[in-house]
Design a protein around this motif. Sequence first.
Motif, PDB file in Angstrom:
ATOM      1  N   ASN A  47       0.818  -1.219   0.000  1.00 21.95           N
ATOM      2  CA  ASN A  47       0.000   0.000   0.000  1.00 21.95           C
ATOM      3  C   ASN A  47       0.848   1.264   0.000  1.00 21.95           C
ATOM      4  OD1 ASN A  47       0.989  -0.204   2.607  1.00 21.95           O
ATOM      5  ND2 ASN A  47      -0.955   0.237   3.625  1.00 21.95           N
ATOM      6  N   TYR A  48       2.119   1.132  -0.405  1.00 28.50           N
ATOM      7  CA  TYR A  48       2.957   2.325  -0.496  1.00 28.50           C
ATOM      8  C   TYR A  48       2.988   2.762  -1.953  1.00 28.50           C
ATOM      9  CZ  TYR A  48       6.552   5.662   0.785  1.00 28.50           C
ATOM     10  OH  TYR A  48       7.230   6.828   1.027  1.00 28.50           O
ATOM     11  N   PRO A  49       2.577   4.000  -2.250  1.00 25.90           N
ATOM     12  CA  PRO A  49       2.473   4.455  -3.638  1.00 25.90           C
ATOM     13  C   PRO A  49       3.781   4.295  -4.410  1.00 25.90           C
ATOM     14  CG  PRO A  49       1.439   6.033  -2.168  1.00 25.90           C
ATOM     15  CD  PRO A  49       2.142   5.036  -1.298  1.00 25.90           C
ATOM     16  N   GLY A  50       3.668   3.731  -5.595  1.00 28.94           N
ATOM     17  CA  GLY A  50       4.834   3.594  -6.462  1.00 28.94           C
ATOM     18  C   GLY A  50       5.605   2.309  -6.283  1.00 28.94           C
ATOM     19  N   ILE A  51       5.292   1.556  -5.214  1.00 31.58           N
ATOM     20  CA  ILE A  51       5.953   0.272  -4.979  1.00 31.58           C
ATOM     21  C   ILE A  51       4.860  -0.787  -4.885  1.00 31.58           C
ATOM     22  CG2 ILE A  51       7.474  -1.066  -3.484  1.00 31.58           C
ATOM     23  CD1 ILE A  51       8.649   1.551  -2.477  1.00 31.58           C
ATOM     24  N   ALA A  52       4.758  -1.635  -5.907  1.00 27.37           N
ATOM     25  CA  ALA A  52       3.668  -2.609  -5.951  1.00 27.37           C
ATOM     26  C   ALA A  52       3.751  -3.599  -4.803  1.00 27.37           C
ATOM     27  CB  ALA A  52       3.679  -3.350  -7.286  1.00 27.37           C
ATOM     28  N   SER A  53       4.946  -4.077  -4.507  1.00 27.64           N
ATOM     29  CA  SER A  53       5.112  -5.043  -3.423  1.00 27.64           C
ATOM     30  C   SER A  53       6.565  -5.074  -2.977  1.00 27.64           C
ATOM     31  CB  SER A  53       4.678  -6.440  -3.883  1.00 27.64           C
ATOM     32  OG  SER A  53       4.822  -7.379  -2.831  1.00 27.64           O
ATOM     33  N   VAL A  54       6.768  -5.068  -1.671  1.00 21.42           N
ATOM     34  CA  VAL A  54       8.104  -5.133  -1.106  1.00 21.42           C
ATOM     35  C   VAL A  54       7.975  -5.623   0.329  1.00 21.42           C
ATOM     36  CG1 VAL A  54       8.063  -2.757  -0.231  1.00 21.42           C
ATOM     37  CG2 VAL A  54      10.265  -3.834  -0.772  1.00 21.42           C
ATOM     38  N   ARG A 274       3.229  11.265  17.316  1.00 19.55           N
ATOM     39  CA  ARG A 274       2.539  12.544  17.521  1.00 19.55           C
ATOM     40  C   ARG A 274       1.027  12.368  17.416  1.00 19.55           C
ATOM     41  NH1 ARG A 274       0.380  15.644  13.461  1.00 19.55           N
ATOM     42  NH2 ARG A 274       0.777  15.057  11.295  1.00 19.55           N
ATOM     43  N   THR A 275       0.300  13.368  17.877  1.00 16.19           N
ATOM     44  CA  THR A 275      -1.157  13.359  17.779  1.00 16.19           C
ATOM     45  C   THR A 275      -1.570  13.413  16.311  1.00 16.19           C
ATOM     46  OG1 THR A 275      -1.080  15.765  18.055  1.00 16.19           O
ATOM     47  CG2 THR A 275      -1.584  14.461  19.996  1.00 16.19           C
ATOM     48  N   LYS A 276      -2.383  12.449  15.897  1.00 13.44           N
ATOM     49  CA  LYS A 276      -2.848  12.414  14.511  1.00 13.44           C
ATOM     50  C   LYS A 276      -3.956  11.382  14.381  1.00 13.44           C
ATOM     51  CE  LYS A 276       0.256  10.839  11.641  1.00 13.44           C
ATOM     52  NZ  LYS A 276       1.550  10.659  10.964  1.00 13.44           N
ATOM     53  N   GLU A 277      -4.695  11.462  13.294  1.00 17.01           N
ATOM     54  CA  GLU A 277      -5.802  10.547  13.064  1.00 17.01           C
ATOM     55  C   GLU A 277      -5.355   9.275  12.354  1.00 17.01           C
ATOM     56  OE1 GLU A 277      -9.095  10.587  13.888  1.00 17.01           O
ATOM     57  OE2 GLU A 277      -8.603  12.274  15.195  1.00 17.01           O
ATOM     58  N   VAL A 278      -4.465   9.424  11.359  1.00 15.91           N
ATOM     59  CA  VAL A 278      -4.070   8.285  10.530  1.00 15.91           C
ATOM     60  C   VAL A 278      -2.609   7.953  10.775  1.00 15.91           C
ATOM     61  CG1 VAL A 278      -3.865   7.404   8.174  1.00 15.91           C
ATOM     62  CG2 VAL A 278      -5.759   8.925   8.770  1.00 15.91           C
ATOM     63  N   ARG A 279      -2.349   6.696  11.075  1.00 16.22           N
ATOM     64  CA  ARG A 279      -0.973   6.223  11.289  1.00 16.22           C
ATOM     65  C   ARG A 279      -0.669   5.122  10.284  1.00 16.22           C
ATOM     66  NH1 ARG A 279      -2.716   7.715  16.509  1.00 16.22           N
ATOM     67  NH2 ARG A 279      -1.251   9.202  17.460  1.00 16.22           N
ATOM     68  N   GLN A 280      -0.025   5.521   9.201  1.00 16.73           N
ATOM     69  CA  GLN A 280       0.316   4.612   8.119  1.00 16.73           C
ATOM     70  C   GLN A 280       1.743   4.895   7.666  1.00 16.73           C
ATOM     71  OE1 GLN A 280      -1.819   2.098   6.289  1.00 16.73           O
ATOM     72  NE2 GLN A 280      -2.591   2.259   8.377  1.00 16.73           N
ATOM     73  N   LEU A 281       2.273   4.006   6.832  1.00 16.11           N
ATOM     74  CA  LEU A 281       3.621   4.175   6.305  1.00 16.11           C
ATOM     75  C   LEU A 281       3.737   5.489   5.529  1.00 16.11           C
ATOM     76  CD1 LEU A 281       6.117   2.366   6.503  1.00 16.11           C
ATOM     77  CD2 LEU A 281       5.536   1.434   4.258  1.00 16.11           C
ATOM     78  N   THR A 282       2.709   5.785   4.744  1.00 15.43           N
ATOM     79  CA  THR A 282       2.738   7.004   3.931  1.00 15.43           C
ATOM     80  C   THR A 282       2.703   8.261   4.792  1.00 15.43           C
ATOM     81  OG1 THR A 282       0.349   6.737   3.681  1.00 15.43           O
ATOM     82  CG2 THR A 282       1.731   6.021   1.845  1.00 15.43           C
ATOM     83  N   THR A 283       1.930   8.239   5.873  1.00 11.43           N
ATOM     84  CA  THR A 283       1.850   9.431   6.719  1.00 11.43           C
ATOM     85  C   THR A 283       3.130   9.604   7.532  1.00 11.43           C
ATOM     86  OG1 THR A 283       0.721   8.224   8.512  1.00 11.43           O
ATOM     87  CG2 THR A 283      -0.655   9.295   6.853  1.00 11.43           C
ATOM     88  N   ALA A 284       3.788   8.492   7.866  1.00  9.97           N
ATOM     89  CA  ALA A 284       5.077   8.587   8.563  1.00  9.97           C
ATOM     90  C   ALA A 284       6.117   9.233   7.657  1.00  9.97           C
ATOM     91  CB  ALA A 284       5.543   7.201   9.005  1.00  9.97           C
ATOM     92  N   ALA A 285       6.157   8.789   6.399  1.00  9.84           N
ATOM     93  CA  ALA A 285       7.101   9.376   5.450  1.00  9.84           C
ATOM     94  C   ALA A 285       6.792  10.855   5.224  1.00  9.84           C
ATOM     95  CB  ALA A 285       7.053   8.615   4.124  1.00  9.84           C
ATOM     96  N   ALA A 286       5.513  11.178   5.111  1.00  9.17           N
ATOM     97  CA  ALA A 286       5.122  12.576   4.914  1.00  9.17           C
ATOM     98  C   ALA A 286       5.553  13.440   6.098  1.00  9.17           C
ATOM     99  CB  ALA A 286       3.613  12.673   4.711  1.00  9.17           C
TER     100      ALA A 286
END
Length: 301
Positions: A47-54, A274-286
Motif C-alpha cells: 500500500n505504499y504508492p509507487g511500490i507494488a510489493s516489497v 505525535r497526535t494524529k488521526e491516521v498512522r500509516q507508512l505514507t503518513t510517517a514518510a510525509a
Amino acid sequence: MYDIGIIGGGTAGMTAAIYGQRAGKQTVIIEGSTFGGQITSSPNVENYPGIASVSGSEFSMNLLDQAMKLGTETVMEQVTGIRDEGAVKVIETTGKEYPCRSIILATGVTHRHLGVPNEERLTGAGVSYCATCDGMFFRGRDVAVVGGGSTALQDAEFLSNYCRKVYLIHRRDEFRGEDSIVKRLQGKENVEFVLNTIVKEIIGDTSVERLIVNNKKTGKEYKLEVSGVFIAVGQIPQNEIFAETVKLDGNGFILASEDCMTSHPGIFAAGDCRTKEVRQLTTAAADGAVAALAACKYIAE
C-alpha cells in the motif's frame, strides 16, 4: 554539532534524515533497538504508492541505505533525555551527548499485545496489528479482530469488504467505539460479534490456523477457525522522557500540528508518536519530510 538530531530510526526518522541531508544539513539518527521500526515485521507491503510489493525489511533497509549514502550518521544508543541550552539542543543517551541545532522526535509507537501463546511467533504469519496494511492478504478467508474501540470496529468494517467471515472479539458486552460503526457492522452478514470473550491462545505451525477463546460469562472454551487475527487493543507511545520538554496529550502522544511543530521551539515530532488521526507508512514518510523542512527553516531563521 549536528544540524538535525533525529530520535528514532523508523520510516519517519529516516525520511527526515534524507530530506535534511538533501537540504545540506548534517543529520544523525539515534535508534535504541532496530532501524526500520514496526514495518520490518511485515512480510509484504503493498500500500505504499509507487511500490507494488516489497517486504517491510527491504523497504526499511532501502530507506536506511539511502539516508546513509547521503551522509546521515547513525547511532545505536538508548536516548535518556533531551535538554535545551538555547541555540543548542542536546540529546542525552546512555553513552554520550549529541549537541544539535534542532531535534526531530520520531519514536513511533508499540502496539499493545495480548500476551497469549504463539502471538509473537506468528506475528507476520497471520498475526497482525494493522488491518489496513495486511488485510488484503486475507481476501476470501476467515479472520478475527480483537478489540472494542473505534480502531477495532474500523478494522472489522475494512476487513468485511474482503474477507469471507470476520469475528469481532471483545472482552466486554458492549463496544467502546463509535455507535454508528457498530450499527453498520450489525447489518453485515459476514460479521459476527463475539462478546464477553477473550483470546486464550493462537494456534498454528507456520501460520495462524485457529484461536482458542473463552467466554467470560459461561466459562466455555472453544475454537474459532481463522487464517488471521488482527489485534487492535491499543497503541503505546514512548514519550515519557520528553514530557518535561514538550507537551503530551492525555494518552502520551506528542502534541504537534500538521507542520510537525511541538510546543517547544526547535523540537519537532514526526510519525506515529505525535497526535494524529491516521498512522500509516505514507503518513510517517510525509511527517518525516515536513519535519525536516520545518527544522531547516527553524535553523535558517
